[in-house]
Design a protein around this motif. Structure first.
Motif, PDB file in Angstrom:
ATOM      1  N   ALA A 117       0.864  -1.194   0.000  1.00  0.00           N
ATOM      2  CA  ALA A 117       0.000   0.000   0.000  1.00  0.00           C
ATOM      3  C   ALA A 117       0.895   1.236   0.000  1.00  0.00           C
ATOM      4  O   ALA A 117       1.983   1.225   0.573  1.00  0.00           O
ATOM      5  CB  ALA A 117      -0.876  -0.015   1.236  1.00  0.00           C
ATOM      6  N   LEU A 118       0.430   2.304  -0.645  1.00  0.00           N
ATOM      7  CA  LEU A 118       1.274   3.508  -0.703  1.00  0.00           C
ATOM      8  C   LEU A 118       0.635   4.731  -0.057  1.00  0.00           C
ATOM      9  O   LEU A 118       1.222   5.821  -0.101  1.00  0.00           O
ATOM     10  CB  LEU A 118       1.643   3.830  -2.162  1.00  0.00           C
ATOM     11  N   VAL A 119      -0.577   4.555   0.518  1.00  0.00           N
ATOM     12  CA  VAL A 119      -1.125   5.706   1.245  1.00  0.00           C
ATOM     13  C   VAL A 119      -0.220   5.939   2.460  1.00  0.00           C
ATOM     14  O   VAL A 119       0.387   4.994   2.975  1.00  0.00           O
ATOM     15  CB  VAL A 119      -2.603   5.502   1.686  1.00  0.00           C
ATOM     16  N   ASN A 120      -0.091   7.165   2.868  1.00  0.00           N
ATOM     17  CA  ASN A 120       0.787   7.522   3.990  1.00  0.00           C
ATOM     18  C   ASN A 120       2.249   7.149   3.741  1.00  0.00           C
ATOM     19  O   ASN A 120       2.956   6.740   4.658  1.00  0.00           O
ATOM     20  CB  ASN A 120       0.315   6.850   5.299  1.00  0.00           C
ATOM     21  N   SER A 121       2.681   7.253   2.506  1.00  0.00           N
ATOM     22  CA  SER A 121       4.078   6.910   2.207  1.00  0.00           C
ATOM     23  C   SER A 121       5.050   7.939   2.782  1.00  0.00           C
ATOM     24  O   SER A 121       6.189   7.609   3.104  1.00  0.00           O
ATOM     25  CB  SER A 121       4.289   6.844   0.691  1.00  0.00           C
ATOM     26  N   TYR A 122       4.606   9.171   2.834  1.00  0.00           N
ATOM     27  CA  TYR A 122       5.508  10.250   3.265  1.00  0.00           C
ATOM     28  C   TYR A 122       5.252  10.530   4.747  1.00  0.00           C
ATOM     29  O   TYR A 122       4.136  10.918   5.113  1.00  0.00           O
ATOM     30  CB  TYR A 122       5.285  11.499   2.388  1.00  0.00           C
ATOM     31  N   ASN A 123       6.271  10.317   5.548  1.00  0.00           N
ATOM     32  CA  ASN A 123       6.106  10.330   6.999  1.00  0.00           C
ATOM     33  C   ASN A 123       5.598  11.684   7.500  1.00  0.00           C
ATOM     34  O   ASN A 123       6.261  12.706   7.348  1.00  0.00           O
ATOM     35  CB  ASN A 123       7.451   9.982   7.645  1.00  0.00           C
ATOM     36  N   ARG A 124       4.425  11.635   8.095  1.00  0.00           N
ATOM     37  CA  ARG A 124       3.737  12.857   8.524  1.00  0.00           C
ATOM     38  C   ARG A 124       4.537  13.592   9.620  1.00  0.00           C
ATOM     39  O   ARG A 124       4.668  14.815   9.605  1.00  0.00           O
ATOM     40  CB  ARG A 124       2.342  12.440   8.999  1.00  0.00           C
ATOM     41  N   ASP A 125       5.101  12.841  10.556  1.00  0.00           N
ATOM     42  CA  ASP A 125       5.858  13.475  11.652  1.00  0.00           C
ATOM     43  C   ASP A 125       7.063  14.246  11.098  1.00  0.00           C
ATOM     44  O   ASP A 125       7.378  15.346  11.566  1.00  0.00           O
ATOM     45  CB  ASP A 125       6.390  12.421  12.637  1.00  0.00           C
ATOM     46  N   LEU A 126       7.718  13.645  10.103  1.00  0.00           N
ATOM     47  CA  LEU A 126       8.902  14.307   9.550  1.00  0.00           C
ATOM     48  C   LEU A 126       8.506  15.557   8.764  1.00  0.00           C
ATOM     49  O   LEU A 126       9.207  16.572   8.804  1.00  0.00           O
ATOM     50  CB  LEU A 126       9.699  13.333   8.669  1.00  0.00           C
ATOM     51  N   HIS A 149       8.176  -0.247   0.002  1.00  0.00           N
ATOM     52  CA  HIS A 149       8.035  -1.702  -0.153  1.00  0.00           C
ATOM     53  C   HIS A 149       8.833  -2.422   0.934  1.00  0.00           C
ATOM     54  O   HIS A 149       8.378  -3.422   1.486  1.00  0.00           O
ATOM     55  CB  HIS A 149       8.531  -2.102  -1.556  1.00  0.00           C
ATOM     56  N   CYS A 150      10.025  -1.877   1.268  1.00  0.00           N
ATOM     57  CA  CYS A 150      10.822  -2.549   2.310  1.00  0.00           C
ATOM     58  C   CYS A 150      10.709  -1.803   3.644  1.00  0.00           C
ATOM     59  O   CYS A 150      11.601  -1.887   4.483  1.00  0.00           O
ATOM     60  CB  CYS A 150      12.270  -2.756   1.861  1.00  0.00           C
ATOM     61  N   ASP A 151       9.593  -1.096   3.787  1.00  0.00           N
ATOM     62  CA  ASP A 151       9.185  -0.540   5.086  1.00  0.00           C
ATOM     63  C   ASP A 151      10.146   0.497   5.663  1.00  0.00           C
ATOM     64  O   ASP A 151      10.396   0.527   6.864  1.00  0.00           O
ATOM     65  CB  ASP A 151       8.990  -1.700   6.094  1.00  0.00           C
ATOM     66  N   MET A 152      10.701   1.325   4.805  1.00  0.00           N
ATOM     67  CA  MET A 152      11.512   2.428   5.313  1.00  0.00           C
ATOM     68  C   MET A 152      10.612   3.646   5.528  1.00  0.00           C
ATOM     69  O   MET A 152       9.618   3.819   4.824  1.00  0.00           O
ATOM     70  CB  MET A 152      12.619   2.778   4.299  1.00  0.00           C
ATOM     71  N   LYS A 153      10.997   4.491   6.469  1.00  0.00           N
ATOM     72  CA  LYS A 153      10.291   5.757   6.650  1.00  0.00           C
ATOM     73  C   LYS A 153      10.837   6.733   5.604  1.00  0.00           C
ATOM     74  O   LYS A 153      12.057   6.774   5.383  1.00  0.00           O
ATOM     75  CB  LYS A 153      10.538   6.336   8.043  1.00  0.00           C
ATOM     76  N   VAL A 154       9.940   7.511   4.996  1.00  0.00           N
ATOM     77  CA  VAL A 154      10.366   8.363   3.888  1.00  0.00           C
ATOM     78  C   VAL A 154      10.120   9.836   4.179  1.00  0.00           C
ATOM     79  O   VAL A 154       9.030  10.230   4.634  1.00  0.00           O
ATOM     80  CB  VAL A 154       9.618   7.974   2.591  1.00  0.00           C
TER      81      VAL A 154
END
Ligand SMILES: O=P(O)(O)O[C@@H]1C[C@H](O)[C@@H](CO)O1
Length: 390
Positions: free
Chosen positions: A263-272, A332-337
């Motif tokens: 899934a790609l929703v919330n891909s861009y880390n909101r906190d950052l 895909h490999c669960d990194m924070k972006v």
């Protein structure tokens, strides 16, 4: 040279046939292409077909026919055959590596692991944050202390950078006390690399131990509120290459990296993103910071007015030629972006004869040079903030 080995394959030095240079001997290293034989030479069928019939690459093999239409067959000298009666060729280690990297479209887990091991061993550290420097933003990597620098050419199985403004170096060290690795130079689709190859370094980062991806880019501002030199924090993207059926995750999925259908929703880390907005305020540049949607096109052409209008209607704020496939691979490999675009030019969506309205790479690099200090400060402050939570 035209010939066949005892398996009946035909090899030729004629330029219409694949890999004609592979067989040239220089006596330094032997490489066998037994497992790639079908790639390395024309099949017997190709050259034994009717005169003028096309081979695999669509070219006729007429020059290998005698006047009666029969193929010219010259036995391969024994000296070119190995013990399996396969043709051997001689390549320097550099040529062999270049061929392998050139031919590799997807990278198996084990190859990525080898590259990661090379970097971890060579740098003596496991980075936590991976940075990809956009065009003209290579100075982000200059922030790194106790840097160990790897030229892409020297990293096993790594592609090379071909674009001005992308130095082609991997820098590993510390930034604000955090172990980081930074790519001074990324790979773009328009350079001829498939998307999986463009974003392969993100998987290398993952296997090195990276948890956060910081991706940066130079982009054209489509949102009329954006000015040249502004920074747009990416909170979403429109994957135009994906619309065209292209993905870095195409092909068999290796679950060691991630799921088949991420899934790609919330891909861009909101906190950052929120932290970066605060940092922008503290830096006194809040009016130059925006949050928006980025879209990647294939390039290398800049967009037409009609394309820009279409992108605007789709809700795109900034357009470029990178980042999206890197973000997909990272998620895909669960990194924070965390990702941002430096707006290096405004994309006018009005027809005009003025040359000034045309985007160009020199302007992109010039603006990046002027704004690199602000970008560096934003990144280092954000990393300092992450450091507090580690
Ligand atoms: O690598 P990025 O996305 O920062 O580079 C942009 C897109 C093209 O490579 C180049 C066009 O000027 O800048």
């Amino acid at each position: 040279m035209t010939g066949y080995n005892s398996k009946g394959d035909v090899a030729t030095g004629n330029g219409n046939h694949k890999n004609s240079a592979k067989g040239q001997a220089n006596g330094k290293k032997t490489a066998e292409y037994a497992d790639r034989e079908s790639d390395a030479m024309c099949s017997r069928d190709c050259c034994a077909g009717k005169s003028g019939s096309p081979n695999k690459s669509g070219n006729a093999c007429a020059e290998n026919k005698q006047s009666d239409g029969n193929p010219v067959v010259v036995p391969t000298p024994q000296s070119l055959l190995n013990s399996d009666n396969r043709i051997q060729c001689y390549l320097t280690p550099e040529e062999f590596r270049a061929l392998r990297v050139m031919n590799e479209d997807t990278y198996p887990y084990e190859v990525i692991q080898e590259i990661a091991d090379f970097i971890v061993k060579g740098s003596g550290m496991r980075p936590k944050i991976g940075i990809i420097c956009g065009t003209g933003l290579g100075s982000l990597a200059d922030l790194i202390q106790d840097a160990k620098v790897f030229e892409y050419e020297k990293i096993p199985n790594f592609p090379v950078s071909t674009v001005e403004g992308h130095a082609g170096k991997l820098v590993v060290g510390t930034l604000e006390g955090v172990n980081v690795m930074a790519m001074q130079g990324r790979f773009h689709f328009y350079e001829g690399y498939p998307l999986a190859k463009c974003s392969m370094p993100v998987r290398v980062m993952k296997l090195c131990g990276v948890e956060y991806l910081f991706a940066t880019n130079a982009a054209g501002g489509i949102n009329p509120k954006f000015a040249v030199g502004d920074i747009m924090l990416m909170h979403d993207h429109v994957n135009m290459l994906g619309f065209a059926g292209n993905s870095p995750l195409q092909g068999p999925n290796d679950p060691r990296f991630g799921p088949r259908f991420p899934a790609l929703v919330n891909s861009y880390n909101r906190d950052l993103i929120n932290k970066a907005i605060e940092i922008g305020k503290a830096m006194g540049i809040e009016s130059n910071i925006h949050v928006g949607v980025y879209s990647c096109l294939g390039g290398p052409t800049y967009e037409t007015i009609a394309e820009l209008k279409a992108l605007r209607m789709m809700g795109v704020d900034a357009v470029g030629m990178s980042t999206v496939h890197e973000v997909i691979t990272a998620r895909h490999c669960d990194m924070k972006v965390f990702a941002f675009s430096l707006i290096t030019n405004k994309c006018s969506i009005e027809y005009s004869d003025k040359k000034d309205d045309e985007a160009n790479h020199e302007e992109v690099m010039a603006v990046a040079k002027i704004r690199q200090k602000a970008c560096c400060e934003l990144v280092s402050r954000l990393i300092a903030d992450i450091q507090k939570t580690m």
